[in-house]
Design a protein around this motif. Structure first.
Motif, mmCIF file in Angstrom:
data_model
loop_
_atom_site.group_PDB
_atom_site.id
_atom_site.type_symbol
_atom_site.label_atom_id
_atom_site.label_comp_id
_atom_site.label_asym_id
_atom_site.label_seq_id
_atom_site.Cartn_x
_atom_site.Cartn_y
_atom_site.Cartn_z
ATOM 1 N N LEU A 1 72.031 -48.634 7.519
ATOM 2 C CA LEU A 1 72.530 -48.823 8.885
ATOM 3 C C LEU A 1 73.086 -47.520 9.437
ATOM 4 O O LEU A 1 72.830 -47.161 10.592
ATOM 5 N N ALA A 2 73.836 -46.794 8.609
ATOM 6 C CA ALA A 2 74.409 -45.517 9.034
ATOM 7 C C ALA A 2 73.317 -44.494 9.352
ATOM 8 O O ALA A 2 73.496 -43.643 10.224
ATOM 9 N N ALA A 3 72.190 -44.622 8.666
ATOM 10 C CA ALA A 3 71.075 -43.702 8.893
ATOM 11 C C ALA A 3 70.244 -44.077 10.116
ATOM 12 O O ALA A 3 69.335 -43.344 10.494
ATOM 13 N N GLY A 4 70.528 -45.230 10.720
ATOM 14 C CA GLY A 4 69.828 -45.622 11.939
ATOM 15 C C GLY A 4 68.709 -46.636 11.760
ATOM 16 O O GLY A 4 67.954 -46.897 12.696
ATOM 17 N N VAL A 5 68.606 -47.234 10.575
ATOM 18 C CA VAL A 5 67.609 -48.290 10.374
ATOM 19 C C VAL A 5 67.955 -49.453 11.305
ATOM 20 O O VAL A 5 69.125 -49.822 11.429
ATOM 21 N N PRO A 6 66.971 -50.038 11.975
ATOM 22 C CA PRO A 6 67.252 -51.056 13.005
ATOM 23 C C PRO A 6 67.558 -52.455 12.460
ATOM 24 O O PRO A 6 66.935 -53.433 12.834
ATOM 25 N N TRP A 7 68.544 -52.541 11.603
ATOM 26 C CA TRP A 7 68.965 -53.830 11.050
ATOM 27 C C TRP A 7 70.352 -54.221 11.537
ATOM 28 O O TRP A 7 71.041 -55.045 10.933
ATOM 29 N N LEU B 1 79.107 -46.132 7.258
ATOM 30 C CA LEU B 1 79.250 -45.087 6.245
ATOM 31 C C LEU B 1 80.596 -45.201 5.536
ATOM 32 O O LEU B 1 80.683 -45.050 4.311
ATOM 33 N N ALA B 2 81.643 -45.510 6.280
ATOM 34 C CA ALA B 2 82.973 -45.670 5.688
ATOM 35 C C ALA B 2 83.051 -46.903 4.784
ATOM 36 O O ALA B 2 83.866 -46.947 3.855
ATOM 37 N N ALA B 3 82.214 -47.889 5.041
ATOM 38 C CA ALA B 3 82.215 -49.105 4.219
ATOM 39 C C ALA B 3 81.668 -48.854 2.818
ATOM 40 O O ALA B 3 82.034 -49.559 1.871
ATOM 41 N N VAL B 4 80.827 -47.845 2.674
ATOM 42 C CA VAL B 4 80.171 -47.599 1.385
ATOM 43 C C VAL B 4 81.172 -47.322 0.261
ATOM 44 O O VAL B 4 81.114 -47.997 -0.781
ATOM 45 N N PRO B 5 82.107 -46.387 0.406
ATOM 46 C CA PRO B 5 83.051 -46.179 -0.705
ATOM 47 C C PRO B 5 83.934 -47.395 -0.974
ATOM 48 O O PRO B 5 84.318 -47.637 -2.125
ATOM 49 N N VAL B 6 84.224 -48.168 0.047
ATOM 50 C CA VAL B 6 85.024 -49.389 -0.159
ATOM 51 C C VAL B 6 84.238 -50.379 -1.022
ATOM 52 O O VAL B 6 84.787 -50.977 -1.960
#
Length: 128
Positions: free
Chosen positions: A25-31, A52-57
């Motif tokens: 999603l952070a990379a721009g995939v249309p999901w 992107l911030a959700a990933v480390p969490v």
């Protein structure tokens, strides 16, 4: 292997899938219809940063559930691990409610069960 260890491994697998999903999603995939209340097909910049911030969490949650079930790290008894396990159980419980209330049918039908299963796994591990 105990039931709580099985729950921890299942939760960690789901968390890894979610981390990859958030990276995409952070990379721009249309999901985007499956996340952040489904308002955007491709997330705007601010929500990409949030993904992107959700990933480390999500990765921290995986480490916590594995540690609490004695599969990695310092083991299940340190107080911070116990507190974090309960915190993530509550977090994913609230996430379940948030997903259930989403305007996006994809988020309601796909992400609500995922969040519910994560909450149940964290609860099982926290109680062990």
């Amino acid at each position: 292997m105990t039931a709580s260890q099985n729950a921890a491994l299942f939760a960690t697998t789901l968390l890894l899938f979610l981390a990859v999903f958030q990276l995409l999603l952070a990379a721009g995939v249309p999901w985007g219809r499956a996340a952040w209340h489904g308002a955007h097909r491709v997330l705007p910049k601010r929500l990409r940063w949030a993904s992107l911030a959700a990933v480390p969490v999500l990765l921290l949650a995986g480490l916590v559930v594995l540690a609490r079930s004695d599969l990695v790290g310092p083991g299940s008894s340190p107080l911070p691990i116990r507190i974090l396990a309960w915190s993530f159980a509550v977090f994913f419980g609230l996430n379940t409610v948030g997903n259930l209330s989403s305007k996006s049918s994809i988020e309601r039908w796909l992400m609500t069960p995922v969040a519910f299963v994560l909450a149940a796994c964290f609860l099982a591990v926290a109680l062990s």
